[in-house]
Structure formats: structure tokens, C-alpha cells
Motif scaffolding. Structure first.
Motif, PDB file in Angstrom:
ATOM      1  N   GLY A  29     -10.717  47.792  47.043  1.00  0.00           N
ATOM      2  CA  GLY A  29     -11.850  48.670  46.752  1.00  0.00           C
ATOM      3  C   GLY A  29     -13.176  47.936  46.856  1.00  0.00           C
ATOM      4  N   ASN A  82      -4.668  50.598  40.046  1.00  0.00           N
ATOM      5  CA  ASN A  82      -4.508  49.996  41.368  1.00  0.00           C
ATOM      6  C   ASN A  82      -3.101  49.392  41.453  1.00  0.00           C
ATOM      7  OD1 ASN A  82      -7.549  50.075  42.131  1.00  0.00           O
ATOM      8  ND2 ASN A  82      -7.544  48.993  40.175  1.00  0.00           N
ATOM      9  N   THR A 106     -18.510  52.335  42.128  1.00  0.00           N
ATOM     10  CA  THR A 106     -17.157  52.856  41.976  1.00  0.00           C
ATOM     11  C   THR A 106     -16.472  52.843  43.336  1.00  0.00           C
ATOM     12  OG1 THR A 106     -17.806  54.285  40.122  1.00  0.00           O
ATOM     13  CG2 THR A 106     -15.778  54.861  41.296  1.00  0.00           C
ATOM     14  N   ALA A 114     -12.966  50.212  39.704  1.00  0.00           N
ATOM     15  CA  ALA A 114     -12.102  50.216  40.886  1.00  0.00           C
ATOM     16  C   ALA A 114     -10.770  50.844  40.486  1.00  0.00           C
ATOM     17  CB  ALA A 114     -11.891  48.800  41.399  1.00  0.00           C
ATOM     18  N   LYS A 115     -10.409  51.945  41.157  1.00  0.00           N
ATOM     19  CA  LYS A 115      -9.162  52.623  40.800  1.00  0.00           C
ATOM     20  C   LYS A 115      -8.502  53.213  42.046  1.00  0.00           C
ATOM     21  CE  LYS A 115     -11.391  57.025  39.579  1.00  0.00           C
ATOM     22  NZ  LYS A 115     -11.569  58.046  38.537  1.00  0.00           N
ATOM     23  N   ASN A 116      -7.169  53.307  41.989  1.00  0.00           N
ATOM     24  CA  ASN A 116      -6.360  53.891  43.073  1.00  0.00           C
ATOM     25  C   ASN A 116      -6.549  53.179  44.404  1.00  0.00           C
ATOM     26  OD1 ASN A 116      -6.926  57.055  41.561  1.00  0.00           O
ATOM     27  ND2 ASN A 116      -5.047  55.897  41.454  1.00  0.00           N
ATOM     28  N   ASN A 117      -6.810  51.875  44.360  1.00  0.00           N
ATOM     29  CA  ASN A 117      -6.812  51.026  45.551  1.00  0.00           C
ATOM     30  C   ASN A 117      -5.544  50.173  45.536  1.00  0.00           C
ATOM     31  OD1 ASN A 117      -9.853  51.503  46.226  1.00  0.00           O
ATOM     32  ND2 ASN A 117      -9.880  50.775  44.108  1.00  0.00           N
ATOM     33  N   ASN A 128      -2.280  48.736  36.197  1.00  0.00           N
ATOM     34  CA  ASN A 128      -2.322  48.557  37.653  1.00  0.00           C
ATOM     35  C   ASN A 128      -0.891  48.580  38.198  1.00  0.00           C
ATOM     36  OD1 ASN A 128      -5.284  48.109  38.326  1.00  0.00           O
ATOM     37  ND2 ASN A 128      -4.972  46.718  36.598  1.00  0.00           N
ATOM     38  N   ALA A 133     -10.804  47.733  36.133  1.00  0.00           N
ATOM     39  CA  ALA A 133      -9.863  47.808  37.255  1.00  0.00           C
ATOM     40  C   ALA A 133      -8.574  48.415  36.717  1.00  0.00           C
ATOM     41  CB  ALA A 133      -9.611  46.428  37.843  1.00  0.00           C
ATOM     42  N   GLY A 187      -7.905  46.273  43.375  1.00  0.00           N
ATOM     43  CA  GLY A 187      -9.129  46.832  42.805  1.00  0.00           C
ATOM     44  C   GLY A 187     -10.353  46.048  43.234  1.00  0.00           C
ATOM     45  N   GLY A 198      -5.001  44.525  39.969  1.00  0.00           N
ATOM     46  CA  GLY A 198      -6.326  44.760  39.383  1.00  0.00           C
ATOM     47  C   GLY A 198      -7.418  43.906  40.001  1.00  0.00           C
TER      48      GLY A 198
END
Length: 271
Positions: free
Chosen positions: A123, A164, A115, A139-142, A194, A161, A145, A167
Motif C-alpha cells: 500500500g 493486510n 490511506t 494501510a489496509k487490505n493490501n 494482518n 496497519a 501494508g 503489516g
């Protein structure tokens, strides 16, 4: 040898580094049990840095809040990230490090059930590497992703993903040691919502990725995107672009700015 990291929150003030080693496993007690925090880091940029090594396994722990990249590996032949969480806590911001998981110039890379959260670039980023798989990761909030850059023979499947800016990105960029990526398959992933604002630092190439990008293919070749579910990405579910979209000058004479041999099929797009 196996290096065991006990359960608990472990506060570290400088980078943990491993250089010129082989056959080493670093194992925690579990992603939610062993937490290495670099929040008060005073020396070094990376949380963990591994260089010039062979057959390295990192598994079952969390790394958070380093000054720079959370885990960087360079020139490693035989690398496994398994059940690792790499994150910046708090609201995503430009002062977060660029990459959560960052193998570069590596061979035979396996990233499984990991994660990545809060990276100001990508990420999960794999650069200038060969023989790679990324599977069952979140992968999140990057900003990005998952990013595969100047990398050959990569399989990206069964990942999520979401939330982000972009994604999943497959890029070739100029001015790098490894010139051409390709032979990349992206399939059976969930790539949704995303639409997060782009918080990359100024001048960063991913700073040009518009919020709402599902999949972006930039200036690389031989990429297959299939059997993915791609939804609620407000700008482009799938974008195929030449490097000229960046409007940056190209000084690398060996660089090919055009994408080629891109095959997109059997995906489900919605909204």
C-alpha cells in the motif's frame, strides 16, 4: 505554481504525468471531495507519475482504480504526500496495481495522513530512498501494508496497519541500484489482524509473506522496532529473516542476505 483540482469525481483515461518540474503543488478540495478515477484507463499504467522533479506536494485528494501503480514518483528530491487516499475499489485481487503510493529513488520524502487500500504488493511502499517519514497513515487490505525497501534513514510512526497479509515490512533485496538500506525506526504504530489472504501475483517476492505477519525484517540492518501495539497476527507478530528464506538464488555479489543490528523492545504483543 499550485494546480487546483476541483471537488467531484473526475474520470481519466490516461496517466497524468509531471517531468522535470520544481516547486509544484497539486491540491484537491479534500480526500472525500476530489476523486480521480482511472477505472476506464486506456493509456499508461500509473494513475499519476512524477519524475526527475524537485519540491513536489500532493495533497487533499483521492486516486483510485488505475491499471498499475496509483501514484509513482521517481528521482524526486523533496516530496510530500499529505491527506491522500490511494485505493482500488472492490475486493482486493491480483490484477490490482502493485503499489498505491510508490516513491522510488527519492530524497526527503514525507507521507502524512494518507490511506492506502487494495495494493497487490504494498500500500505504502518506499524504495531505494533516503530521509523518509511515514506518519499517521492507514494501510489496509493490501498484501503489505507499509514497506520500506533498500531505504536509509526512515521513520515510521503513529500509523495503523491492519487487515493486510503483512503489516509493516523492512526489506533489503538484491539486484537494485541502491544496495543497502538501514537506520530505520518503526515505533508507536498499531499493527493488528494482518491475516488477509496473500493475493500477490505469482513470482512476486511479497507473495512469500504468510498471512498473519505483523512486522517482517528481511536482510536489512540497523532497524529498531519499539513502542508498537502488535496484536492478533496469527503467524508471526515479528519475524527477522535472512534472504535465504526465499530460496531464490543470489546473483548480486554486493548483496548481504543477513539481517544485523536489529533492536526490538517495549512493544505490546497480544493473541
Amino acid at each position: 505554481d499550485v494546480i487546483e483540482l476541483p471537488a467531484g469525481k473526475i474520470e481519466l483515461s490516461n496517466t497524468l504525468s509531471l517531468d522535470a518540474k520544481r516547486d509544484i503543488t497539486i491540491r484537491g478540495a479534500g480526500q472525500d471531495k476530489t476523486i480521480l478515477t482511472f477505472k476506464n484507463q486506456t493509456q499508461g499504467a500509473e494513475g499519476i507519475k512524477i519524475t526527475n522533479a524537485q519540491n513536489i506536494v500532493l495533497e487533499h485528494f483521492t486516486v483510485e482504480d488505475s491499471k498499475g501503480d496509483l501514484i509513482k514518483t521517481q528521482s524526486v528530491n523533496g516530496l510530500i504526500f499529505r491527506n491522500i487516499t490511494a485505493r482500488w475499489t472492490g475486493k482486493p485481487k491480483a490484477s490490482n496495481g502493485a503499489y498505491a503510493l510508490y516513491p522510488v529513488q527519492c530524497q526527503t520524502v514525507r507521507i502524512e495522513r494518507c490511506t492506502a487500500i487494495g495494493a497487490s504488493d504494498a500500500g505504502i511502499y518506499v524504495g531505494q530512498s533516503d530521509s523518509v517519514w511515514v506518519t499517521e497513515c492507514v494501510a489496509k487490505n493490501n498484501v503489505a501494508g507499509i514497506e520500506i525497501e533498500n531505504t536509509t534513514n526512515a521513520w515510521v510512526w503513529k500509523n495503523q496497519a491492519f487487515d493486510n497479509t503483512g503489516g509493516i515490512l523492512v526489506f533489503d533485496l538484491p539486484d537494485l541500484l541502491k544496495k543497502r538500506g538501514g537506520h530505520v525506526k518503526v515505533y508507536d504504530n498499531l499493527i493488528g489482524r494482518n491475516n488477509y489472504k496473500n493475493f500477490a501475483p505469482k513470482g512476486n517476492i511479497v507473495g512469500q509473506v504468510p498471512p498473519g505477519t505483523g512486522v517482517m525484517i528481511l536482510a536489512t540492518n540497523d532497524v529498531e522496532i519499539y513502542q508498537n501495539k502488535i496484536w492478533e497476527n496469527k503467524t508471526a507478530s515479528t519475524a527477522i529473516m535472512s534472504y535465504f528464506i526465499t530460496e531464490n538464488p543470489i546473483k548480486d555479489k554486493e548483496y548481504n542476505p543477513y539481517p544485523s543490528n536489529i533492536y526490538i523492545h517495549d512493544n505490546i504483543y497480544s493473541e
